[in-house]
Design a protein around this motif. Structure first.
Motif, short mmCIF file in Angstrom:
data_model
loop_
_atom_site.label_atom_id
_atom_site.label_comp_id
_atom_site.label_asym_id
_atom_site.label_seq_id
_atom_site.Cartn_x
_atom_site.Cartn_y
_atom_site.Cartn_z
N GLY A 36 0.54 -1.42 0.35
CA GLY A 36 0.24 -0.12 0.09
C GLY A 36 1.06 1.03 -0.16
N ALA A 37 1.87 1.37 0.62
CA ALA A 37 3.22 2.10 0.62
C ALA A 37 3.51 2.73 -0.92
N GLY A 38 3.79 1.20 -1.46
CA GLY A 38 4.30 1.40 -2.83
C GLY A 38 5.46 1.00 -3.07
N LEU A 39 6.54 0.40 -1.84
CA LEU A 39 8.03 -0.40 -2.28
C LEU A 39 7.25 -1.27 -3.20
N GLY A 40 8.53 -0.82 -4.09
CA GLY A 40 8.98 -1.52 -5.60
C GLY A 40 7.68 -1.18 -7.21
N CYS A 41 7.45 0.04 -6.89
CA CYS A 41 6.16 0.35 -7.12
C CYS A 41 6.96 1.29 -8.54
N ALA A 42 6.82 1.74 -9.11
CA ALA A 42 7.35 2.49 -9.96
C ALA A 42 6.40 3.47 -11.15
N PRO A 43 6.66 4.71 -11.91
CA PRO A 43 8.27 4.99 -11.43
C PRO A 43 8.61 4.83 -9.88
N TRP A 44 10.19 4.79 -9.35
CA TRP A 44 10.08 4.85 -7.64
C TRP A 44 10.88 5.83 -8.58
N PRO A 45 11.26 7.52 -6.65
CA PRO A 45 10.04 7.00 -5.50
C PRO A 45 8.92 7.66 -5.34
N ASP A 46 8.51 8.44 -7.23
CA ASP A 46 7.49 9.48 -7.00
C ASP A 46 5.91 9.36 -6.91
N CYS A 47 5.75 7.27 -7.34
CA CYS A 47 4.82 6.59 -6.48
C CYS A 47 4.38 6.23 -5.27
N TYR A 48 5.71 6.40 -4.19
CA TYR A 48 5.35 5.75 -3.31
C TYR A 48 4.43 6.78 -2.59
N GLY A 49 3.58 6.55 -1.70
CA GLY A 49 2.89 6.90 -0.76
C GLY A 49 1.37 7.42 -0.88
N GLN A 50 1.79 7.20 -2.64
CA GLN A 50 0.55 8.22 -3.05
C GLN A 50 -1.00 7.44 -2.17
N ILE A 51 -1.34 6.20 -1.88
CA ILE A 51 -2.23 6.39 -0.89
C ILE A 51 -2.43 7.34 0.05
N LEU A 52 -1.79 8.11 0.74
CA LEU A 52 -2.22 8.95 1.84
C LEU A 52 -2.73 10.06 0.86
N THR A 53 -2.92 10.76 -0.07
CA THR A 53 -3.88 11.53 -0.94
C THR A 53 -5.15 10.95 -1.33
#
Length: 313
Positions: A36-53
């Protein structure tokens, strides 16, 4: 009247089953949280933490269903375990860890009501600590039901080192939990320090307060995220040295040798997983394995410490 021998066997089986279920809960929870945090997602790290929004959670519904089924089964077995420890007469050894285990399960059930909102740092933090607590208390109950009148050991063979090492390991685990709960993984993508920084700054100490809500991840350059990473690594190094020395000293005692070997192997695996997790750009699989191995390492350290104190294997 129910005999203590058969009751102890039932308690051991229940505690062992709860240990396995608790490890499964930790694994599935880590996958849900880190995915859910977005570890390992692409493009990293732009996709990280999007669940917060408010972005959709990327994990499949099957993972959440599995988590709820396993947690519900564990709660039922927790009630059965406490009943077995208390009735018809209390059994001194396992009754306290069993009661603490059930209390923790009930607490985590309550905390789970607030866990749907990823912006609540405290809920994620307590859930991560609680998962490790489930494993430790289940395993402690199994050990207590497996020992018949354990005697007090003489304190040698690395017990003092293990005490200190487990303290630093608990601090390391708590700081790692805060890194996850605050979505601070990309704040320090380098090893061994955070860029040129080797020690946390005063400006970053506020990150250790968990009772806040967040709206964005802590990205590269965030002082709080860097502080969490740096103290996590320094405490991990202290735990590695103390537990390693304690485990090596325990090898000299035949009754504790198997536990010492297990502890030393897990230490090496956990160190490797931590390094590889950062070098891989916080890959999901490695991060999940790092979280689960940390819990297993706490249990192994507790196991060895109790064996040394009891003076038996």
């Amino acid at each position: 009247m129910d005999q203590p021998g058969p009751r102890l066997r039932r308690i051991r089986y229940l505690a062992l089953a709860l240990t396995a279920l608790s490890l499964l809960i930790v694994t599935v929870s880590a996958h849900i949280r880190l995915n859910g945090a977005g570890l390992g997602c692409a493009p990293w790290p732009d996709c990280y933490g999007q669940i917060l929004t408010g972005a959709a959670h990327p994990h499949s519904g099957g993972a959440r269903i599995l988590h709820r089924i396993v947690a519900s089964l564990a709660l039922v077995l927790g009630f059965v375990l406490v009943w077995q420890c208390q009735r018809p007469l209390p059994i001194a050894g396992p009754k306290r860890p069993a009661a603490a285990l059930l209390a923790l399960m009930i607490l985590l059930t309550f905390v789970g009501l607030f866990s749907a909102d990823p912006q609540r740092v405290w809920a994620g933090f307590i859930n991560m600590l609680g998962g490790a607590g489930l494993v430790l208390l289940s395993w402690a109950c199994f050990l207590a039901a497996s020992e018949a009148a354990p005697k007090v050991g003489h304190g040698r063979g690395g017990a003092a080192l293990l005490h200190a090492g487990l303290g630093f390991l608990a601090l390391t685990f708590a700081q790692g939990a805060l890194v996850g709960a605050r979505y601070a993984a990309p704040a320090c993508p380098t090893l061994p320090g955070c860029g040129d920084a080797w020690l946390p700054t005063a400006a970053g100490l506020g990150a250790f307060y968990p009772f806040v809500t967040i709206s964005a991840p802590a990205l590269l350059g965030d002082a709080g995220g860097a502080a969490l990473h740096l103290l996590h690594r320094w405490c991990a190094l202290a735990a590695l040295l103390l537990l390693g020395l304690g485990g090596l000293r325990a090898l000299a005692r035949a009754e504790a040798r198997r536990g010492a070997v297990a502890l030393l192997v897990l230490l090496l695996v956990q160190f490797a997983l931590g390094v590889l997790t950062v070098l891989s750009g916080f890959g999901l699989g490695l991060a999940v394995a790092h979280s689960v191995c940390a819990t297993a390492l706490l249990a192994a350290g507790l196991h060895l410490l109790l064996k040394l104190k009891a003076g038996r294997a």
